[in-house]
Design a protein around this motif. Structure first.
Motif, mmCIF file in Angstrom:
data_model
loop_
_atom_site.group_PDB
_atom_site.id
_atom_site.type_symbol
_atom_site.label_atom_id
_atom_site.label_comp_id
_atom_site.label_asym_id
_atom_site.label_seq_id
_atom_site.Cartn_x
_atom_site.Cartn_y
_atom_site.Cartn_z
ATOM 1 N N MET A 1 21.380 36.638 62.345
ATOM 2 C CA MET A 1 21.259 35.923 61.099
ATOM 3 C C MET A 1 22.649 35.637 60.555
ATOM 4 N N LYS A 2 22.778 34.465 59.923
ATOM 5 C CA LYS A 2 24.086 34.073 59.405
ATOM 6 C C LYS A 2 23.917 33.307 58.098
ATOM 7 N N ILE A 3 24.837 33.555 57.171
ATOM 8 C CA ILE A 3 24.897 32.756 55.949
ATOM 9 C C ILE A 3 26.308 32.213 55.790
ATOM 10 N N VAL A 4 26.396 31.154 55.008
ATOM 11 C CA VAL A 4 27.690 30.656 54.551
ATOM 12 C C VAL A 4 27.598 30.582 53.036
ATOM 13 N N ALA A 5 28.752 30.618 52.388
ATOM 14 C CA ALA A 5 28.771 30.573 50.929
ATOM 15 C C ALA A 5 29.979 29.782 50.451
ATOM 16 N N VAL A 6 29.857 29.255 49.228
ATOM 17 C CA VAL A 6 30.969 28.589 48.562
ATOM 18 C C VAL A 6 31.051 29.182 47.160
ATOM 19 N N THR A 7 32.235 29.683 46.805
ATOM 20 C CA THR A 7 32.415 30.252 45.472
ATOM 21 C C THR A 7 33.459 29.469 44.689
ATOM 22 N N SER A 8 33.202 29.355 43.391
ATOM 23 C CA SER A 8 34.130 28.697 42.477
ATOM 24 C C SER A 8 33.800 29.168 41.070
ATOM 25 N N CYS A 9 34.817 29.320 40.245
ATOM 26 C CA CYS A 9 34.603 29.740 38.860
ATOM 27 C C CYS A 9 35.365 28.813 37.927
ATOM 28 N N PRO A 10 35.066 28.861 36.632
ATOM 29 C CA PRO A 10 35.715 27.943 35.690
ATOM 30 C C PRO A 10 37.241 27.960 35.721
ATOM 31 N N SER A 11 37.848 29.128 35.857
ATOM 32 C CA SER A 11 39.315 29.165 35.878
ATOM 33 C C SER A 11 39.868 28.989 37.287
ATOM 34 N N GLY A 12 39.028 29.207 38.290
ATOM 35 C CA GLY A 12 39.452 29.018 39.671
ATOM 36 C C GLY A 12 40.389 30.082 40.182
ATOM 37 N N VAL A 13 40.355 31.231 39.538
ATOM 38 C CA VAL A 13 41.273 32.283 39.957
ATOM 39 C C VAL A 13 40.474 33.523 40.366
ATOM 40 N N ALA A 14 40.517 34.563 39.585
ATOM 41 C CA ALA A 14 40.011 35.875 39.978
ATOM 42 C C ALA A 14 38.541 35.880 40.396
ATOM 43 N N HIS A 15 37.653 35.335 39.593
ATOM 44 C CA HIS A 15 36.232 35.452 39.887
ATOM 45 C C HIS A 15 35.828 34.710 41.159
ATOM 46 N N THR A 16 36.514 33.625 41.471
ATOM 47 C CA THR A 16 36.237 32.908 42.719
ATOM 48 C C THR A 16 36.402 33.851 43.909
ATOM 49 N N TYR A 17 37.482 34.593 43.914
ATOM 50 C CA TYR A 17 37.807 35.474 45.038
ATOM 51 C C TYR A 17 37.041 36.793 44.975
ATOM 52 N N MET A 18 36.758 37.270 43.759
ATOM 53 C CA MET A 18 35.941 38.476 43.619
ATOM 54 C C MET A 18 34.535 38.225 44.151
ATOM 55 N N ALA A 19 33.982 37.056 43.851
ATOM 56 C CA ALA A 19 32.652 36.703 44.345
ATOM 57 C C ALA A 19 32.653 36.579 45.864
ATOM 58 N N ALA A 20 33.666 35.938 46.409
ATOM 59 C CA ALA A 20 33.764 35.795 47.867
ATOM 60 C C ALA A 20 33.806 37.162 48.536
ATOM 61 N N GLU A 21 34.621 38.048 47.999
ATOM 62 C CA GLU A 21 34.741 39.391 48.569
ATOM 63 C C GLU A 21 33.421 40.161 48.463
ATOM 64 N N ALA A 22 32.749 40.056 47.322
ATOM 65 C CA ALA A 22 31.477 40.761 47.134
ATOM 66 C C ALA A 22 30.416 40.250 48.103
ATOM 67 N N ILE A 23 30.349 38.937 48.284
ATOM 68 C CA ILE A 23 29.378 38.357 49.218
ATOM 69 C C ILE A 23 29.682 38.791 50.644
ATOM 70 N N GLU A 24 30.935 38.735 51.040
ATOM 71 C CA GLU A 24 31.322 39.153 52.395
ATOM 72 C C GLU A 24 30.974 40.616 52.634
ATOM 73 N N LYS A 25 31.313 41.468 51.700
ATOM 74 C CA LYS A 25 31.066 42.908 51.846
ATOM 75 C C LYS A 25 29.564 43.205 51.922
ATOM 76 N N ALA A 26 28.786 42.594 51.029
ATOM 77 C CA ALA A 26 27.343 42.836 51.005
ATOM 78 C C ALA A 26 26.660 42.287 52.251
ATOM 79 N N ALA A 27 27.073 41.127 52.712
ATOM 80 C CA ALA A 27 26.478 40.543 53.917
ATOM 81 C C ALA A 27 26.755 41.425 55.128
ATOM 82 N N LYS A 28 27.984 41.846 55.275
ATOM 83 C CA LYS A 28 28.329 42.704 56.418
ATOM 84 C C LYS A 28 27.555 44.017 56.373
ATOM 85 N N ALA A 29 27.396 44.590 55.177
ATOM 86 C CA ALA A 29 26.643 45.842 55.035
ATOM 87 C C ALA A 29 25.171 45.647 55.407
#
Length: 106
Positions: A1-29
């Motif tokens: 099984m495989k997913i892809v994701a696209v993350t973006s936040c209003p400021s385009g800084v911290a939350h964009t990358y925090m969301a990407a990391e959370a999705i990657e970590k949860a998917a791998k787990a």
């Protein structure tokens, strides 16, 4: 099984990358293959290819900001979530996606 994701936040800084990391970590787990494209303040990084998208069972998109190039996903199963849910509820989201795909394929 495989997913892809696209993350973006209003400021385009911290939350964009925090969301990407959370999705990657949860998917791998959860045993799910994953690739995440970020659309932050410095532009698109780790851009999804047509092959990435066609091979994915599900596309996860954060909905707080308009995502560029959404026409790429017109033939895909798309799940839209808030940036906050991507960060805080990624494990639950991955389990729901996994259950849905497994049920669909059985």
């Amino acid at each position: 099984m495989k997913i892809v994701a696209v993350t973006s936040c209003p400021s385009g800084v911290a939350h964009t990358y925090m969301a990407a990391e959370a999705i990657e970590k949860a998917a791998k787990a959860a045993g799910i293959g994953v690739k995440v494209e970020t659309q932050g303040s410095i532009g698109i990084e780790n851009e999804l290819t047509a092959s990435d998208i066609s091979e994915a069972d599900v596309v996860v998109i954060t909905k707080d900001m308009d995502i560029k190039n959404t026409d790429r996903f017109k033939n895909s199963k798309v799940v839209k979530i808030s940036i906050g849910d991507a960060i805080k509820k990624a494990p639950t989201l991955m389990q729901k996606i996994k259950d849905h795909v497994e049920k669909k394929n059985s």
